[in-house]
Enzyme design. Structure first.
Site, PDB file in Angstrom:
ATOM      1  N   ARG A 149       0.855  -1.182   0.000  1.00  7.87           N
ATOM      2  CA  ARG A 149       0.000   0.000   0.000  1.00  7.87           C
ATOM      3  C   ARG A 149       0.889   1.228   0.000  1.00  7.87           C
ATOM      4  O   ARG A 149       1.947   1.243   0.642  1.00  7.87           O
ATOM      5  CB  ARG A 149      -0.880   0.029   1.255  1.00  7.87           C
ATOM      6  CG  ARG A 149      -2.053  -0.910   1.227  1.00  7.87           C
ATOM      7  CD  ARG A 149      -3.140  -0.486   0.233  1.00  7.87           C
ATOM      8  NE  ARG A 149      -4.302  -1.333   0.312  1.00  7.87           N
ATOM      9  CZ  ARG A 149      -4.494  -2.439  -0.424  1.00  7.87           C
ATOM     10  NH1 ARG A 149      -3.605  -2.803  -1.316  1.00  7.87           N
ATOM     11  NH2 ARG A 149      -5.594  -3.160  -0.285  1.00  7.87           N
TER      12      ARG A 149
ATOM     13  N   GLU B  39      -4.361   7.127  -5.568  1.00  6.28           N
ATOM     14  CA  GLU B  39      -4.534   6.466  -6.856  1.00  6.28           C
ATOM     15  C   GLU B  39      -6.020   6.373  -7.218  1.00  6.28           C
ATOM     16  O   GLU B  39      -6.863   6.280  -6.319  1.00  6.28           O
ATOM     17  CB  GLU B  39      -3.898   5.049  -6.814  1.00  6.28           C
ATOM     18  CG  GLU B  39      -4.533   4.127  -5.787  1.00  6.28           C
ATOM     19  CD  GLU B  39      -3.839   2.770  -5.673  1.00  6.28           C
ATOM     20  OE1 GLU B  39      -2.622   2.734  -5.450  1.00  6.28           O
ATOM     21  OE2 GLU B  39      -4.541   1.750  -5.808  1.00  6.28           O
TER      22      GLU B  39
ATOM     23  N   HIS C  23      -1.622  -0.514 -10.111  1.00  3.94           N
ATOM     24  CA  HIS C  23      -2.196  -1.412  -9.092  1.00  3.94           C
ATOM     25  C   HIS C  23      -2.748  -2.690  -9.740  1.00  3.94           C
ATOM     26  O   HIS C  23      -3.952  -2.957  -9.687  1.00  3.94           O
ATOM     27  CB  HIS C  23      -3.291  -0.689  -8.291  1.00  3.94           C
ATOM     28  CG  HIS C  23      -3.560  -1.350  -6.958  1.00  3.94           C
ATOM     29  ND1 HIS C  23      -3.972  -0.660  -5.851  1.00  3.94           N
ATOM     30  CD2 HIS C  23      -3.475  -2.642  -6.560  1.00  3.94           C
ATOM     31  CE1 HIS C  23      -4.140  -1.486  -4.844  1.00  3.94           C
ATOM     32  NE2 HIS C  23      -3.840  -2.709  -5.253  1.00  3.94           N
TER      33      HIS C  23
HETATM   34  C1  8YV Z   1      -6.726  -5.512  -5.686  1.00  2.53           C
HETATM   35  C2  8YV Z   1      -5.463  -5.315  -3.488  1.00  2.53           C
HETATM   36  O1  8YV Z   1      -6.190  -4.762  -6.718  1.00  2.53           O
HETATM   37  O2  8YV Z   1      -5.623  -7.447  -2.545  1.00  2.53           O
HETATM   38  C3  8YV Z   1      -5.530  -6.249  -2.340  1.00  2.53           C
HETATM   39  O3  8YV Z   1      -5.475  -5.784  -1.213  1.00  2.53           O
HETATM   40  O4  8YV Z   1      -5.259  -4.166  -3.338  1.00  2.53           O
HETATM   41  C4  8YV Z   1      -5.591  -5.852  -4.844  1.00  2.53           C
HETATM   42  O5  8YV Z   1      -5.435  -7.207  -4.948  1.00  2.53           O
HETATM   43  C5  8YV Z   1      -7.932  -4.864  -5.201  1.00  2.53           C
HETATM   44  O6  8YV Z   1      -8.436  -5.277  -4.000  1.00  2.53           O
HETATM   45  C6  8YV Z   1      -8.994  -4.971  -6.284  1.00  2.53           C
HETATM   46  O7  8YV Z   1      -9.750  -3.899  -6.240  1.00  2.53           O
END
Ligand code: 8YV
Length: 315
Positions: free
Chosen positions: A234, A263, A281
């Protein structure tokens, strides 16, 4: 039987959406122009939230829903869900662990190699005709055999380290404590000393209030002018201002990021730098993993509304 009503915080792939629409009444928060009015309108009926890792569920949303029972996150990271607010209201929370570990680890390794060997610049060198007109692109940093720091040896950090072990890299890590590992990786008690001994520093840490800006100016400077920072966790784990200024001044060699503050609208200063690799991402973005994440997000909701336990609970 009346379908349970769910507040949907962000969009999902079509097949996930169809399945959710068939089983639940989905209220698309993300489509509403006036979000406050929309929330007021649907609030009394809502029993669940379906959200995504980076979108989560704020205290304000949780508190606005008097009949909320469960929050299902499509993603492993749940830092954007206000867990205190959920706890206070006795709301269950689930995420999608394990299913995305391999893809995120692959992505992190690909980002290291692409950045170390200058592959994006090399591609541009060929396309622009520079190869034909100017010749050799130049040498870039070696990866194999170098020293790697894994900041956070959880599931994803471990999968990254396993891959890098095959590159004969010297691996060190931080974690909540020294791990009882079959591998002879070096434990570092603090982030600064990990960065100091590393050529490549991977940020694979679950984000929380405690880890905010754990990669600060001091850590970035310890990684140094030849170091490369890779973040697939993150944005909040890294002090972005300190990172930008180190990349601009050259006190950090390079970075490769899949996550950004605010983002998808990222700081425009990133766009002017040629020592940064920018990814939108997409660590978990393969069809196989996204299907598995969709399955797990759905199964958690179904399990709850059928009176069972959450499949992959956080709370
Ligand atoms: C995804 C993520 O892009 O797993 C996570 O925490 O940030 C990512 O795998 C996201 O959750 C999809 O919107």
């Amino acid at each position: 039987m009346k379908k349970p009503e769910i507040l949907q915080v962000g969009p999902y792939p079509e097949s996930d959406q169809e399945r959710l629409d068939a089983r639940f009444t989905m209220h698309r928060y993300f489509d509403a122009d006036d979000k406050t009015a929309f929330l007021n309108d649907v609030a009394p009926g809502i029993r669940g939230i379906a959200t995504r890792g980076e979108l989560g569920a704020s205290r304000q949303i949780i508190e606005a829903l008097p009949n909320l029972e469960v929050i299902s996150v499509y993603g492993v990271g749940y830092d954007a869900v206000d867990l205190d607010a959920a706890k206070e209201r006795n709301v269950g929370v689930s995420n999608t662990p394990n299913v995305l570990t391999g893809d995120v680890a692959d992505m992190a390794v690909a980002m290291m190699l692409a950045q170390a060997r200058g592959m994006i610049g090399a591609d541009a060198w060929v396309r622009s005709g520079n190869w034909a007109s100017k010749g050799f692109y130049g040498t870039r940093a070696r990866a194999f055999g170098k020293r790697v720091g894994i900041l956070g040896l959880g599931r994803i950090g471990y999968a990254v380290a396993k891959r890098l072990a095959a590159f004969d890299m010297d691996i060190a890590y931080t974690s909540t404590g020294e791990k009882d590992l079959a591998e002879s990786w070096t434990y570092c008690a603090d982030t600064r000393s990990l960065a100091e001994r590393s050529d490549f520093l991977f940020v694979t840490l679950a984000a929380s209030a405690e880890t905010r800006h754990i990669v600060n100016q001091e850590v970035i400077e310890a990684l140094g002018p030849d170091g490369i920072l890779i973040n697939v966790s993150r944005a909040a784990n890294v002090d972005e201002e300190a990172l930008l200024s180190a990349l601009e001044k050259g006190t950090l060699g390079a970075a490769a990021l899949d996550v950004f503050e605010g983002e998808p609208k990222i700081n425009p200063r990133f766009l002017t730098l040629d020592n940064i690799l920018l990814q939108p991402h997409i660590g978990s973005a393969t069809p196989e993993t996204r299907r598995a994440m969709g399955d797990l997000m759905y199964e958690n909701l179904v399990a709850h509304f059928e009176g069972g336990d959450l499949v992959t609970p956080i709370l």
